[in-house]
Enzyme design. Sequence first.
Site, mmCIF file in Angstrom:
data_model
loop_
_atom_site.group_PDB
_atom_site.id
_atom_site.type_symbol
_atom_site.label_atom_id
_atom_site.label_comp_id
_atom_site.label_asym_id
_atom_site.label_seq_id
_atom_site.Cartn_x
_atom_site.Cartn_y
_atom_site.Cartn_z
ATOM 1 N N LYS A 1 -69.082 18.004 1.432
ATOM 2 C CA LYS A 1 -69.874 18.751 2.423
ATOM 3 C C LYS A 1 -69.255 18.539 3.796
ATOM 4 C CE LYS A 1 -74.581 19.613 4.109
ATOM 5 N NZ LYS A 1 -75.246 18.758 5.098
ATOM 6 N N ASP B 1 -79.574 9.728 1.150
ATOM 7 C CA ASP B 1 -78.792 10.606 0.278
ATOM 8 C C ASP B 1 -79.245 10.436 -1.169
ATOM 9 O OD1 ASP B 1 -77.373 11.406 2.496
ATOM 10 O OD2 ASP B 1 -75.639 10.115 2.074
#
Length: 348
Positions: free
Chosen positions: A213, A234
């Site tokens: 990402k 996360d």
Amino acid sequence: MHVALLCLVIVLAKLMDVERVQALALRGPNELPTKFIRPTHEQPENSKALEGVTVPAISLAKPHDIVEKEVAEAASEWGFFLITDHGIPASLIEQLQKVGKEFFMLPQEEKEAYANDPANGKFDGYGTKMTKNLDEKVEWIDYFFHTTAPPSKVNYEIWPKNPPSYREVNEEYSREMLRVTDKLLELLSESLGLDKKVLKSHVGGDEIELEMKINMYPPCPQPQVALGVEPHTDMSALTLLVSNDVPGLQLWKDGNWVSVNYLTKAGAIFVHIGDQMEVLSNGKYKSVLHRSLVNKERLRMSWAVFVVPPHEAVIGPLPELLDEQNPAKYSTKTYAEYRHRKFNKIPQ
């Protein structure tokens, strides 16, 4: 007009209705639209971070037993550490950052050809986090997301064609990430008193997945009231991240936000302990709560690689760590189920 082409035009027209943060920033507004202004208690000016706190930095070149001990302490106490002497060439990291930045500098129409559609389960591609309801705030970020490993899960159709070296650079970086991930999982396993291969086998073995990402935070006219990424942990097992030279990452520790000052550690990789690692370790390792701030004058970018299990992998506390004195603190479920619950804010 050919039906497929007509469909593409309609889809692109719909997506162009999504205003990208980068496009908004280029217009040079003096004030933020209301949707970007965080609730008062979340605003950086009202939740200032501690500066000058030294976060754990671990050289992988040290003797193995010392590295193992330092990793165990950092993963348990911080859920975060920097690694140096990891063997990834500085030139490769520079190339990774160069091709990523070049993609975001392409004309808007060219980027929109890669637009994702999370609402319909299409996560790979170019995106901007959109509000789901009138009250939900939006983050000051555009991003590009795609899977880089294993080969069976990679969709090269969604990888940028420009710049031309994007694929080659990202494939090489993915190979390096797999190597470093193996090393970290071995250290974290041994720190739990287990065989070095245990954690990797539970996170998917050779089917372990890497998701890249690229986070792009344009200059923001009112950084004191906005966030690049709101506080979160996360859902990965690990996250391995590199950043450009604009700081902004903050960690939550002991009741305070702590600024990560990494500019003195050239080539360092940030390692975040994620939710799956906390579950597997039955809470010994902590998934780190963190947020990202933005800058008034400068573009901030980061490249996060999420190390995640395959969707069908069943994740729960490792049986080897459980006994009558240490019962399971977390439920066991597939990663797909965990992911669904996290995305939809359903208790785990």
